[in-house]
Design a protein around this motif. Structure first.
Motif, PDB file in Angstrom:
ATOM      1  N   PRO A 130     -12.667 -93.193  38.324  1.00 31.68           N
ATOM      2  CA  PRO A 130     -14.009 -93.306  37.797  1.00 31.68           C
ATOM      3  C   PRO A 130     -14.858 -92.481  38.773  1.00 31.68           C
ATOM      4  N   VAL A 131     -15.908 -92.180  38.145  1.00 30.68           N
ATOM      5  CA  VAL A 131     -16.885 -91.215  38.815  1.00 30.68           C
ATOM      6  C   VAL A 131     -17.943 -92.212  39.255  1.00 30.68           C
ATOM      7  N   HIS A 132     -18.426 -91.969  40.696  1.00 35.98           N
ATOM      8  CA  HIS A 132     -19.295 -93.096  41.480  1.00 35.98           C
ATOM      9  C   HIS A 132     -20.598 -92.222  41.673  1.00 35.98           C
ATOM     10  N   LEU A 133     -21.702 -92.434  41.014  1.00 37.67           N
ATOM     11  CA  LEU A 133     -23.038 -91.917  41.084  1.00 37.67           C
ATOM     12  C   LEU A 133     -23.574 -91.626  42.321  1.00 37.67           C
TER      13      LEU A 133
ATOM     14  N   LYS B 151     -25.370 -97.893  29.389  1.00 40.03           N
ATOM     15  CA  LYS B 151     -24.855 -98.054  30.918  1.00 40.03           C
ATOM     16  C   LYS B 151     -25.388 -97.347  31.836  1.00 40.03           C
ATOM     17  N   CYS B 152     -24.981 -95.786  31.591  1.00 43.90           N
ATOM     18  CA  CYS B 152     -25.459 -94.951  32.849  1.00 43.90           C
ATOM     19  C   CYS B 152     -26.600 -94.187  32.243  1.00 43.90           C
TER      20      CYS B 152
ATOM     21  N   ARG C 155     -16.923 -94.858  32.222  1.00 43.08           N
ATOM     22  CA  ARG C 155     -16.359 -94.770  33.317  1.00 43.08           C
ATOM     23  C   ARG C 155     -17.061 -94.514  34.440  1.00 43.08           C
ATOM     24  N   ILE C 156     -18.472 -94.581  34.319  1.00 43.25           N
ATOM     25  CA  ILE C 156     -19.245 -94.504  35.758  1.00 43.25           C
ATOM     26  C   ILE C 156     -19.449 -95.694  36.298  1.00 43.25           C
ATOM     27  N   LEU C 157     -19.411 -95.846  37.662  1.00 40.37           N
ATOM     28  CA  LEU C 157     -19.757 -97.057  38.380  1.00 40.37           C
ATOM     29  C   LEU C 157     -21.269 -97.165  38.514  1.00 40.37           C
TER      30      LEU C 157
END
Length: 400
Positions: free
Chosen positions: A111-114, A165-166, A178-180
């Motif tokens: 997952p990608v964490h912003l 979500k993002c 899949r972005i946290l």
């Protein structure tokens, strides 16, 4: 572009050196090689077209600005997919006496964490322009989007087909995102800050100049910031001078209706604010509308009139400027003891030469208008007298 602006103003004559090959070539040498070649063709074509010895500095500025716009346009970001599209697994080949070895290709995705700078840059490259302002800031960082009611925010995302979500992509939905995410306001991992319920936290907003990610200030309610700026402190007992100038104000093209006023110059305010007496004196009866005044003492809801079409003139008559749209406000500084006077300058040896250029205090003239950043020219300094450390200083502005 900043250097070009200073050069056009004419206060730094040495910058004319940049109109020569000796001034421009060292700058061109710092460009990428492909841009050096483009500049060679561009500059040569300019010389031939206009029959000059060398292209002036402004031509180089326009050239680099144009190339920067091209290079930063996400629509022309051609990412190659060679590895994934054109690579195919080779047919099994085994030497006659070799052992058979089987290799399974394993795809690992995380997952990608912003919150990481690297991944955030990737996300920003994908969705660089805000769909509201068409400016280079992310929708999830857009102040205007955050200030909308929650229902309107979701309706806007649905209309633009953005991820719920993002808020970043139009290529996937919240179910497949899949972005946290983590809200900086409540700590929830179920939504980002841009989708937090309730009003935006005004106390945490930062004021930037001149744009918020090149986002223009939102329309009503108008937010105005006013601060008192103290610029000089002398040896006189309890004497503190502010940027207050004597000037004349009148409707555009009607100098016979001029009224003398003291204007308070405050570059920390984003709007110019006259007192109610200004509207009464010029019989401005426009309907009042609400706006928000934010100062260091808090946020206040105010109702005020608007006026436009006025000019301001220096007392010597050398400078006449058009005023921006004015917003009625009686909460501007009104300390007449802070008006600069010739006697204050005479108390300091380094300021004595400029004392004759400071008008005597006129007791019957009110502090009527605060001039903010929406009339930027009045804040520009043309000359300055510094003196010793911790001593007061003087600045020469358009209004005195």
């Amino acid at each position: 572009m900043e250097i070009e602006s200073a050069k056009v103003d004419g206060y730094l004559p040495g910058l004319s050196y940049l109109d020569t090959a000796r001034g421009i070539n060292p700058i061109v040498q710092k460009l990428p090689f492909n841009l050096q070649e483009k500049w060679l063709s561009h500059g040569a074509a300019y010389k031939e077209r206009y029959d000059v010895l060398f292209p002036p500095f402004e031509v180089l500025v326009d050239f680099i600005s144009q190339q920067a716009r091209i290079m930063n346009d996400p629509r022309f970001n051609f990412s190659t997919q060679t590895d994934s599209l054109y690579k195919t697994d080779k047919a099994n080949w085994k030497p006659s006496k070799a052992r058979e070895v089987s290799v399974n290709k394993i795809n690992v995705s995380s997952p990608v964490h912003l919150d990481t700078d690297k991944d955030e840059r990737k996300a920003e490259d994908a969705e660089r322009l805000c769909p509201i302002h068409k400016r280079p800031h992310l929708l999830r960082k857009c102040r205007s989007f955050r200030e909308k009611p929650l229902e309107e925010r979701f309706a806007f995302l649905k209309e633009k087909k953005n991820c719920f979500k993002c808020c970043l992509a139009t290529t996937h939905t919240a179910k497949n995102c899949r972005i946290l995410t983590k809200c900086s306001e409540c700590g929830s991992e179920k939504h980002i800050s841009a989708l937090h319920p309730g009003p935006a936290p005004r106390a945490q907003e930062a004021v930037t100049l001149p744009h918020h990610g090149r986002e223009e200030a939102s329309t009503p309610p108008t937010e105005v910031e006013a601060h008192c700026t103290e610029v000089c402190r002398g040896d006189l007992s309890n004497k503190s001078c502010s940027k207050i100038s004597l000037a004349k104000v009148y409707p555009k093209g009607q100098p016979k209706k001029a009224m003398k006023v003291y204007v308070f110059l405050d570059e920390q305010s984003n709007r110019s604010l006259p007192r109610s007496e200004f509207f009464d004196a010029f019989k401005e009866n426009a309907p009042a509308s609400p706006y928000t005044l934010r100062t260091c003492s808090g946020v206040t809801e105010i109702i005020g009139r608007k006026a436009s079409g006025y000019q301001i003139e220096s007392v010597d008559g050398k400078v006449i400027l058009s005023l921006p749209s004015l917003l009625e406000c009686n909460n501007i500084p009104d300390n007449r003891a802070e008006i600069p006077t010739p006697s204050a300058a005479f108390h300091h040896s380094h300021l004595k030469p400029i004392a004759p250029f400071i008008p005597e205090l006129e007791s019957d003239v009110p502090i009527m208008i605060l001039l903010g950043r929406d009339i930027i020219r009045v804040h520009k300094v043309h000359n300055q007298v510094n003196g010793p450390h911790d001593a007061p200083y003087a600045q020469k502005l358009d209004l005195g």
